[in-house]
Design an enzyme around this catalytic site. Structure first.
Site, PDB file in Angstrom:
ATOM      1  N   LYS A 102      10.338  -3.176  -0.655  1.00 17.68           N
ATOM      2  CA  LYS A 102      11.371  -4.042  -1.259  1.00 17.68           C
ATOM      3  C   LYS A 102      11.919  -5.079  -0.191  1.00 17.68           C
ATOM      4  CE  LYS A 102      13.640  -2.549  -4.418  1.00 17.68           C
ATOM      5  NZ  LYS A 102      14.631  -1.473  -5.354  1.00 17.68           N
ATOM      6  N   ARG A 173      20.373  -0.747  -2.656  1.00 21.41           N
ATOM      7  CA  ARG A 173      19.043  -0.154  -3.198  1.00 21.41           C
ATOM      8  C   ARG A 173      18.245   0.475  -2.056  1.00 21.41           C
ATOM      9  NH1 ARG A 173      17.710  -3.102  -8.375  1.00 21.41           N
ATOM     10  NH2 ARG A 173      19.210  -4.635  -8.929  1.00 21.41           N
ATOM     11  N   GLY A 182      11.795   4.847  -9.382  1.00 22.23           N
ATOM     12  CA  GLY A 182      12.605   5.495  -9.960  1.00 22.23           C
ATOM     13  C   GLY A 182      12.894   6.955  -9.305  1.00 22.23           C
ATOM     14  N   MET A 184      14.148   7.196  -6.130  1.00 24.24           N
ATOM     15  CA  MET A 184      15.334   7.256  -5.251  1.00 24.24           C
ATOM     16  C   MET A 184      16.561   6.561  -6.089  1.00 24.24           C
ATOM     17  SD  MET A 184      13.573   7.013  -1.412  1.00 24.24           S
ATOM     18  CE  MET A 184      12.673   5.705  -1.763  1.00 24.24           C
ATOM     19  N   ARG A 416       6.359  -6.817  -5.808  1.00 20.54           N
ATOM     20  CA  ARG A 416       5.634  -5.713  -5.035  1.00 20.54           C
ATOM     21  C   ARG A 416       4.332  -5.598  -5.635  1.00 20.54           C
ATOM     22  NH1 ARG A 416       9.375  -0.613  -7.257  1.00 20.54           N
ATOM     23  NH2 ARG A 416       8.947  -0.894  -9.457  1.00 20.54           N
ATOM     24  N   HIS A 536      10.833   4.265 -17.082  1.00 23.83           N
ATOM     25  CA  HIS A 536      10.161   5.316 -16.218  1.00 23.83           C
ATOM     26  C   HIS A 536       9.249   6.140 -16.536  1.00 23.83           C
ATOM     27  CE1 HIS A 536      10.436   9.536 -14.490  1.00 23.83           C
ATOM     28  NE2 HIS A 536      10.597   8.625 -13.361  1.00 23.83           N
ATOM     29  N   SER A 850     -27.182  19.861   6.657  1.00 22.63           N
ATOM     30  CA  SER A 850     -26.204  19.691   5.875  1.00 22.63           C
ATOM     31  C   SER A 850     -25.129  20.453   5.895  1.00 22.63           C
ATOM     32  CB  SER A 850     -26.728  19.720   4.265  1.00 22.63           C
ATOM     33  OG  SER A 850     -25.941  19.595   3.280  1.00 22.63           O
ATOM     34  N   CYS A 917     -22.362  18.606   1.874  1.00 21.05           N
ATOM     35  CA  CYS A 917     -22.561  19.232   0.693  1.00 21.05           C
ATOM     36  C   CYS A 917     -21.330  19.969  -0.063  1.00 21.05           C
ATOM     37  CB  CYS A 917     -24.137  19.761   0.121  1.00 21.05           C
ATOM     38  SG  CYS A 917     -24.204  21.288   0.992  1.00 21.05           S
ATOM     39  N   TYR A 938     -25.317  10.882   4.767  1.00 23.52           N
ATOM     40  CA  TYR A 938     -24.927  11.076   3.078  1.00 23.52           C
ATOM     41  C   TYR A 938     -23.851  12.146   2.964  1.00 23.52           C
ATOM     42  CZ  TYR A 938     -27.536  15.371   2.823  1.00 23.52           C
ATOM     43  OH  TYR A 938     -28.044  16.703   3.071  1.00 23.52           O
TER      44      TYR A 938
END
Length: 962
Positions: A102, A173, A182, A184, A416, A536, A850, A917, A938
């Site tokens: 903010k 704020r 919502g 804080m 934001r 909210h 693997s 894996c 992979y």
């Protein structure tokens, strides 16, 4: 004296703040005494708090020659305060770690010339010190800087804080680096007292506005700062409205609101407190309350749920108030620059005339769609629309904007990056890239793995279907898309209890509040009777991908009776009890009775375009863990480049097969041979189907891994024991003895994996034959079959050598019998720490590695993954572990073994194929490690997580390149 006596610190240290307010000494005397003592002994030399140099203004310049006594703020690395507003653009959006999202965005909007009410931001670093070092007190020299910064707001607004004649009111704020909507605290209209209220009424010639602002502040200050339950204030306003015969707050007159303010002060008195008339006391306590909110229960829970860590705290933004409640030419609203549900390029938001911002998001009044603002205030709307275009182009992303209109003048209060659902995230990323605002790499960063997860959730197949339409019992606002089916639950506690018992829940409330965060997270979906698209419930649900319907006005919730009632279009009603099933369509707003059928979505349109970009960018292959032809087809549909793990034991659990496995284990030699022949047929057919589904891609087949006793019946299952005994020609008692003899003290470290293959080679011979015969059959059918055979649980190279020789011997026999050959590879799973230590020896023999990261984690930590639930929650609560290591890879420990294995293996064979894996192959944070630090070839994960792993692999490339 070495340092001034801090009377304020002494008073606040010795007594809780609510007791200070009960004292007859006026609270301002405490602050005044402290300030006088401090300023009488120290010259005030502020660190740079604002300045005109972007970025550099945040750094602290210290004077080593200074002889001033050491202050707590000397430990700060950065200036504690930064100004924003006209002529104060000393920071930008990249400073979020210090100013919070903010604060940084307020500074950024100031820089690009938008109309932003002036103010200042106290840094997140101060929050960290306040909460953890300064005993929740503001040091006197920092308080001096706050007061000095306040003067700049007074100058710009041409008003004075605490002045009845020309009052300045403030908002205080929170604002963390990562948005926590919502979670804080906020305090509005700060600076109101009896005298200011009277002066404001006279100055504005609007006593209703003044009294309304005062009663709002009394309630907010009491609940947020002093911890008085908000319900005490709500009871007073409900009683007054009933007494006056009105329904809405806006129907109360100026005199009514003045009376209400007195009633609210009576709430303080009833709690043994006194409302502080001194505005500086109000400011100091409010700043402390917002900082303390960082460690509040709901904020802590939200960070745990979202995996937010490594932040210093919240910043505090102190800003001049502008008022949307000054009459019909004033208003307030929240707006997204694009639709956060589907990503369409159109303004999506709501506003209220003659209201303050909290009214919109709290769900207390039902707001109006932003499109109607054009009819009410066309010039304001035109300016607002221009601002939204400027902000979206400037940030290169969809914005979530808060604004206020004060007597026809527009003020931008916050912007934001807007939270969005999965469908919207993909569309916005594609549209922004195709429109030239961002490139493909930036587009890849706009979509979170959770967004794809949302798109992979089930949806209702046909909303036009008669059965679907007849099940609709209500309609609300489609606040967050997707389908949810579950049992009605009306409290957080019930949802959490249901979750523990494996029962899906729909959280049904009149409206949600930040205190409901635990229940909202555990629920399948959320339904509220009140609130709009930016309430909210809507914002939080969208962020978590939870289907949500808000503002269902036909819904009545009776928590005491444990039932809800929905009024149908014809005026009739339907009542459901807690525990009944309902379904929610968050995409349309439909509420449906019962358990509706759902189906998975298809990858197409914008998602296909986006995933094509993902595949262009990623350098790591993504394979799937698939054990059946159906799983293999699903994996290919989701973009898998092969199978990284086919667990052959999973093929044995079908009823007609499990009996043959038991015959193999418990039968005599002849019975075992017969069972092997039948199992060969089953396995070969399965492998043929998998090769067909994976035509042209590798299929990694792990030979039998688990202990054999896992296939045996329970000694308590008498019918199964009797049937098996009959089949084997033995008695039940004899069979029980055999089963008991097969049990091991620690089976996970017992006769399993390659140990089983060495002691029962006939099993491995059967499996190797099934794989190679299936490959040849598939090739004969025109399929490009590519088998990789994987030997599990190897700890010594001799184990691998033994099993590999056995497989090659079977291959030679099969190829001779069939008169043809096929390419195949033999590799191993690295899942024992010793294998990592001798990886250079194993690599000389193996074609590929693997990582079985589940077992590797288990053996490295010494945790049983089956029993870890008994202590893991406490470990995470105490910070011993930050993540469940069976979900997100332990980079510091297990990760180092993986890196060591890769280095040792490729030192012997530079091109050695190495993958993973375990479950970690589908975890985005783990994938980033595998791609960027471990340099794996992979990752392999469940078929349904393949798109998420593909995205995580691409984002790893983008992260590394930047």
């Amino acid at each position: 004296m070495d340092r001034p006596i801090d009377f304020c610190h002494i008073f606040y240290k010795l007594l809780p703040k609510h007791q200070i307010l009960k004292m007859k000494i006026h609270p301002s005397a405490i602050v005044l005494a402290s300030l006088l003592c401090w300023t009488s002994t120290h010259a005030f030399v502020p660190k740079s708090f604002g300045g005109h140099h972007r970025l550099t203004s945040l750094h602290v310049a210290t004077d080593p020659s200074s002889t001033t006594a050491k202050s707590p703020t000397d430990s700060l690395q950065y200036a504690p305060i930064t100004l924003f507003g006209k002529d104060h653009a000393g920071a930008n959006a990249s400073d979020k770690h210090l100013l919070g999202g903010k604060g940084a965005n307020l500074a950024e909007m100031s820089f690009i010339g938008l109309s932003v009410p002036p103010g200042f931001t106290i840094s997140t670093e101060v929050c960290d010190q306040f909460c953890n070092v300064w005993n929740q007190e503001l040091p006197p020299d920092l308080w001096n800087q706050v007061v000095e910064s306040l003067k700049t707001i007074e100058t710009e607004m041409q008003s004075t804080f605490g002045s009845p004649e020309n009052p300045l009111l403030l908002s205080v704020r929170s604002g963390a680096a990562i948005s926590m909507p919502g979670m804080m605290d906020t305090v509005l209209n700060l600076g109101m007292n009896d005298e200011v209220c009277a002066g404001l009424a006279e100055k504005t010639a609007n006593p209703r506005f003044a009294n309304d602002s005062y009663r709002r502040f009394l309630e907010m200050f009491g609940s947020v700062v002093l911890g008085i339950p908000r319900s005490h204030f709500e009871d007073e306003i409900d009683d007054l409205k009933y007494e006056k015969g009105v329904y809405e707050d806006s129907d109360l007159t100026a005199d009514d609101l003045q009376e209400l303010a007195q009633k609210f002060k009576g709430v303080y008195t009833a709690q043994g407190m006194e409302f502080p008339q001194d505005v500086l006391v109000q400011l100091r306590l409010s700043i402390g309350a917002v900082f303390n909110g960082w460690m509040g229960a709901r904020a802590v829970k939200y960070r745990q749920v979202e995996g937010i860590r490594n932040l210093l705290g919240t910043a505090v933004n102190v800003q001049a108030m502008v008022f949307g409640n000054m009459g019909d030419t004033s208003g307030t609203g929240v707006c997204f620059t694009r639709d956060p549900n589907n990503g369409n390029k159109e303004l999506f938001g709501e506003f209220l005339i003659n209201a303050q911002g909290e009214d919109v998001v709290a769900g207390i009044r039902t707001p109006r769609p932003i499109s109607e603002l054009e009819g009410n205030m066309p010039q304001v709307y035109a300016e607002f629309k221009r601002n939204t275009e400027i902000l979206e182009e400037h940030y290169g992303d969809m914005q979530d904007i808060e604004f206020t209109i004060q007597e026809g003048k527009l003020f931008m209060l916050q912007t934001r990056s807007g939270k969005r659902g999965g469908e919207a995230a993909v569309k916005i990323a594609v549209d922004l890239a195709e429109d030239g605002f961002i490139d493909k790499h930036e587009a890849i960063k706009k979509v979170l793995p959770e967004h794809l997860d949302q798109l992979l959730h089930p949806r209702f197949p046909d909303v036009e279907n008669k059965d679907y339409q007849s099940a609709v019992v209500g309609k609300g606002l489609p606040a967050s898309p997707g389908a949810a089916v579950g049992r009605i639950a009306m409290t957080n506690e019930k949802v959490v209890e249901n979750k523990k018992n494996g029962i899906p829940s729909i959280l049904v409330r009149d409206e949600t509040s930040p205190d409901d965060v635990e229940g909202m997270y555990a629920a399948e979906g959320i339904l509220t009777a009140r609130g709009g698209m930016t309430s909210h419930a809507a914002v939080v649900a969208r962020g978590w991908g939870k289907p949500c319907i808000c503002g269902c006005t036909a819904l009545s919730v009776d928590e005491q009776k444990g039932e809800i009632t929905l009024t149908l279009e014809d005026g009739s009603t339907k009542t459901f009890k807690e525990g009944d099933f309902i379904s929610l369509n968050g995409s349309t707003g439909d509420v449906l009775e019962g358990q509706q059928q759902v189906s998975p979505p298809a990858v197409s349109g914008n998602l296909k375009t986006f995933m094509d970009w993902v595949d262009e960018i990623r350098t790591v292959d993504v394979l799937a863990n698939a054990d059946t032809p159906a799983d293999a087809k699903e994996a290919r549909k989701n973009g898998a480049n092969g199978i990284g793990l086919c667990r052959t034991e999973h093929m044995f659990f079908q009823p007609e097969r499990i009996s043959k496995v038991r015959q193999l284990i418990l039968g005599n030699e002849k019975q075992s041979e017969a069972a092997l022949k039948e199992l060969l047929v089953f396995q070969r057919a399965d492998f043929e189907g998998i090769f067909e589904a994976m035509d042209g891609f590798p299929v990694t087949i792990r030979l039998l891994d688990p202990p054999l006793h896992e296939f045996l019946p329970s000694l308590k299952d008498k019918p199964v024991l009797a049937a098996l005994a009959k089949e084997l020609g033995s008695t039940v008692d004899e069979l029980k003895e055999q089963v008991e003899a097969s049990e091991e003290v620690n089976p996970m470290l017992g006769l399993r994996g390659c140990r089983l293959g060495i002691t029962r080679p006939e099993i491995i011979e059967m499996q190797a034959r099934a794989v190679l015969e299936a490959a040849l059959n598939a090739i004969d059918a025109g399929v490009d079959a590519r088998p990789d055979i994987m030997i599990p649980l190897v700890g010594k190279v001799e184990e691998f050598r033994h099993q590999a020789a056995l497989v090659r011997q079977v291959a030679a026999q099969v190829f001779e019998e069939r008169g043809k050959t096929c390419d195949y590879k033999i590799g191993t799973m690295i899942e024992i720490p010793r294998a990592a230590l001798v990886a250079h020896e194993i690599a000389q023999e193996a074609d590929f590695f693997s990582f079985g990261s589940n077992d590797l984690t288990q053996m490295t930590f010494g945790y049983s993954r089956d029993d870890v639930g008994s202590f893991l929650p406490k470990y995470m609560e105490k910070g011993i572990l930050l993540d469940d290591p069976f979900v997100t890879l332990d980079v510091e420990g297990v990760g180092q073994l993986i890196k060591m294995t890769v280095e040792k293996g490729r030192a012997v064979k530079p091109g050695l194929k190495i993958g993973v894996c375990g479950e970690h192959g589908g975890d985005p944070r783990s994938v980033r490690f595998f791609a960027n630090e471990a340099d794996l070839t992979y990752v392999s994960c469940s078929p349904f997580r393949v798109p998420i792993a593909r995205l995580a692999a691409a984002q790893a490339v983008v992260e590394k390149s930047s």
